[in-house]
Write an enzyme that holds these catalytic residues in place. Structure first.
Site, short mmCIF file in Angstrom:
data_model
loop_
_atom_site.label_atom_id
_atom_site.label_comp_id
_atom_site.label_asym_id
_atom_site.label_seq_id
_atom_site.Cartn_x
_atom_site.Cartn_y
_atom_site.Cartn_z
N CYS A 123 0.87 -1.18 0.00
CA CYS A 123 0.00 0.00 0.00
C CYS A 123 0.90 1.23 0.00
O CYS A 123 2.09 1.12 0.33
CB CYS A 123 -0.92 0.02 1.22
SG CYS A 123 -2.27 1.22 1.06
N CYS A 125 -0.09 4.18 1.65
CA CYS A 125 -0.52 5.18 2.65
C CYS A 125 0.54 5.51 3.70
O CYS A 125 0.59 6.62 4.20
CB CYS A 125 -1.83 4.78 3.31
SG CYS A 125 -1.75 3.29 4.31
N CYS A 133 -4.06 6.09 0.10
CA CYS A 133 -3.49 4.81 -0.33
C CYS A 133 -3.03 4.80 -1.78
O CYS A 133 -2.60 3.77 -2.30
CB CYS A 133 -4.50 3.70 -0.10
SG CYS A 133 -4.93 3.54 1.65
N LYS A 202 -12.16 -5.13 2.12
CA LYS A 202 -11.60 -4.26 3.16
C LYS A 202 -12.54 -3.08 3.31
O LYS A 202 -12.78 -2.33 2.37
CB LYS A 202 -10.21 -3.79 2.76
CG LYS A 202 -9.63 -2.81 3.76
CD LYS A 202 -8.18 -2.50 3.49
CE LYS A 202 -7.67 -1.45 4.44
NZ LYS A 202 -6.27 -1.12 4.18
N ARG A 212 -3.38 3.43 12.52
CA ARG A 212 -2.92 4.66 11.87
C ARG A 212 -1.99 5.46 12.78
O ARG A 212 -1.11 6.15 12.30
CB ARG A 212 -4.12 5.48 11.39
CG ARG A 212 -4.83 4.74 10.26
CD ARG A 212 -6.04 5.47 9.74
NE ARG A 212 -6.79 4.61 8.83
CZ ARG A 212 -8.00 4.87 8.37
NH1 ARG A 212 -8.59 6.00 8.71
NH2 ARG A 212 -8.62 4.04 7.56
N ARG A 224 -11.22 7.42 3.78
CA ARG A 224 -10.96 6.42 2.76
C ARG A 224 -12.24 5.83 2.15
O ARG A 224 -12.20 4.80 1.50
CB ARG A 224 -10.13 5.28 3.36
CG ARG A 224 -8.80 5.71 3.97
CD ARG A 224 -7.81 4.55 3.91
NE ARG A 224 -6.73 4.63 4.88
CZ ARG A 224 -5.72 5.49 4.84
NH1 ARG A 224 -5.65 6.41 3.89
NH2 ARG A 224 -4.78 5.46 5.76
N GLU A 240 -16.34 -8.23 -4.83
CA GLU A 240 -14.93 -7.82 -4.77
C GLU A 240 -14.01 -9.04 -4.75
O GLU A 240 -13.00 -9.09 -5.45
CB GLU A 240 -14.67 -7.00 -3.50
CG GLU A 240 -15.05 -5.54 -3.57
CD GLU A 240 -14.01 -4.68 -4.29
OE1 GLU A 240 -13.06 -5.24 -4.87
OE2 GLU A 240 -14.17 -3.45 -4.26
N LYS A 255 -11.65 -7.92 6.15
CA LYS A 255 -11.07 -7.03 7.14
C LYS A 255 -11.97 -5.84 7.39
O LYS A 255 -12.39 -5.24 6.42
CB LYS A 255 -9.71 -6.56 6.61
CG LYS A 255 -9.05 -5.49 7.45
CD LYS A 255 -7.80 -5.01 6.78
CE LYS A 255 -7.24 -3.90 7.64
NZ LYS A 255 -6.29 -3.10 6.95
N SER A 281 -6.41 -3.58 14.44
CA SER A 281 -5.86 -2.86 15.59
C SER A 281 -6.93 -2.43 16.61
O SER A 281 -6.73 -2.57 17.82
CB SER A 281 -5.09 -1.63 15.10
OG SER A 281 -5.93 -0.79 14.33
N TYR A 320 -2.75 -9.22 16.24
CA TYR A 320 -1.73 -8.66 17.13
C TYR A 320 -1.61 -9.49 18.41
O TYR A 320 -0.67 -9.31 19.17
CB TYR A 320 -2.06 -7.20 17.47
CG TYR A 320 -2.16 -6.34 16.22
CD1 TYR A 320 -1.01 -5.80 15.64
CD2 TYR A 320 -3.38 -6.11 15.59
CE1 TYR A 320 -1.09 -5.05 14.47
CE2 TYR A 320 -3.48 -5.37 14.43
CZ TYR A 320 -2.32 -4.84 13.88
OH TYR A 320 -2.41 -4.11 12.72
C1 PBG Z 1 -2.95 0.12 4.84
C2 PBG Z 1 -3.51 -0.72 5.93
C3 PBG Z 1 -4.33 -0.35 7.01
C4 PBG Z 1 -4.49 -1.50 7.80
C5 PBG Z 1 -3.81 -2.52 7.16
N1 PBG Z 1 -3.24 -2.04 6.00
C6 PBG Z 1 -4.85 0.97 7.41
C7 PBG Z 1 -5.93 1.60 6.65
O1 PBG Z 1 -6.44 1.10 5.65
O2 PBG Z 1 -6.26 2.71 7.05
C8 PBG Z 1 -5.25 -1.57 9.09
C9 PBG Z 1 -4.80 -2.65 10.02
C10 PBG Z 1 -5.26 -2.52 11.42
O3 PBG Z 1 -6.06 -1.65 11.80
O4 PBG Z 1 -4.78 -3.33 12.23
N2 PBG Z 1 -3.84 0.61 3.94
#
Ligand code: PBG
Length: 332
Positions: A123, A125, A133, A202, A212, A224, A240, A255, A281, A320
């Site tokens: 990615c 970002c 991104c 996603k 982030r 986003r 998708e 996700k 996260s 995690y």
């Molecule tokens: C990158 C990305 C993100 C996450 C994984 N790859 C952040 C986003 O899309 O803002 C999030 C992972 C997480 O929250 O643990 N684009």
């Protein structure tokens, strides 16, 4: 036959009976541990805590190798790498730098722990000055991410990861056509054997907040929702995933994970591909905060969450909690 001939409690009476008929198991070998690797750690500190993710740290290169060694020793299948570069620009050019932080980390980890799988998040970002991104369209306000111009940059990034030795590349940007563009580039560059794990479904989620902070990738303006999915849309998630299959994805992802079990199941059924669930996260942070407050039992909650994702149909879980979970699963 119903009650009293049928008594569901008969097979729940002892640990032995419960184990005999348990439908779902989780193994450390199904888990992937995300790592944040920082190019220039503050004050040279090898490990820097992340305030919103207790127990997770931003790592220097050598600390990332240590973490990978610990993960492998616990039987965890893979690490998932995220880079935090020293510098960012409009295009996110650090993403495909052959000596960028992720590329260095892949090489160092594969050298130190060859049997551990290294998955890289593809990615822009973390590398763009604006935090989106992909690259922005030159004209017009409000600025938007230019889908087609971003594809080439993502493809370049993925092949730089494969060249460094990544076992699997995982595009998370949500541009249309990126899986096909990455597959073509990998094949052309001699990486026909490198699998793609597509972040297919996603969602634009509130649960990415702590990530982030960790990866320093909050968009400087807007959000986003113009490229990540609307959480209300389940049929679209399947669509998708099927498009990513057509473009050559080897594995697909849903996700976040916890509020999306229905889609883990639906995507699994529709694609018949291995499915990964990303326990993100914010989901981690909720468990940690509730456990710290004494509201829930962390160990039991984490194992129940992992079981629920496996039951929904996830083959692989990115979490995690992976290190603690691997220890707890070994003790069971
Ligand atoms: C990158 C990305 C993100 C996450 C994984 N790859 C952040 C986003 O899309 O803002 C999030 C992972 C997480 O929250 O643990 N684009």
């Amino acid at each position: 036959m119903a009650f009293p001939q049928t008594r569901m409690r008969r097979l729940r009476a002892t640990a032995g009976l419960r184990g005999l008929v348990r439908e779902t198991d989780t193994r450390a070998g199904q888990l992937a541990l995300p790592l944040f690797v920082v190019e220039s750690p503050h004050g040279g500190a090898p490990r820097e805590p992340i305030a919103t993710m207790p127990g997770v740290e931003r790592l220097s290169l050598s600390a990332a190798v240590e973490e990978a060694q610990q993960a492998a020793a616990l039987g965890i299948a893979a690490v998932m790498l995220f880079g935090v570069p020293a510098e960012k620009d409009e295009q996110g050019s650090g993403a495909w730098n052959q000596d960028g932080i992720v590329q260095l980390a892949v090489r160092a980890i594969k050298q130190a722990v060859p049997q551990l799988l290294v998955i890289t998040d593809v990615c822009l970002c973390e590398y763009t000055s604006h935090g989106h991104c992909g690259v922005l369209t030159g004209e017009g306000a409000p600025a938007t991410v230019d889908n087609d111009a971003t594809l080439e940059l993502l493809a370049r990034t993925a092949s730089s990861h494969a060249r460094a030795g990544a076992d699997i590349v995982a595009p998370s940007d949500m541009m249309d056509g990126r899986v096909g563009a990455i597959r073509e580039e990998l094949d052309g560059e001699g990486f026909a054997e490198t699998p793609i794990l597509a972040y297919s479904a996603k969602f634009a989620s509130a649960f990415y907040g702590p990530f982030r902070d960790a990866a320093d990738s909050t968009p400087a303006f807007g959000d986003r929702r113009g490229y990540q999915m609307d959480p209300a849309n389940g049929r679209e998630a399947v669509r998708e995933a099927l498009l990513d299959v057509q473009e050559g994805a080897d594995m697909v992802m849903v996700k976040p994970a916890l509020a999306y079990g229905d889609l883990i199941r639906a995507v699994k059924r529709a694609t018949r591909l291995p499915v990964a669930a990303y326990n993100v996260s914010g989901e981690y942070a909720m468990v940690k905060a509730a456990a710290a407050a004494g509201y829930i039992d962390e160990r039991a909650a984490v194992l129940e969450i992992l079981t629920s994702l496996r039951r929904a149909g996830a083959d692989t879980i990115i979490t995690y909690h992976a290190k603690d979970a691997a220890k707890w699963l070994a003790e069971q």
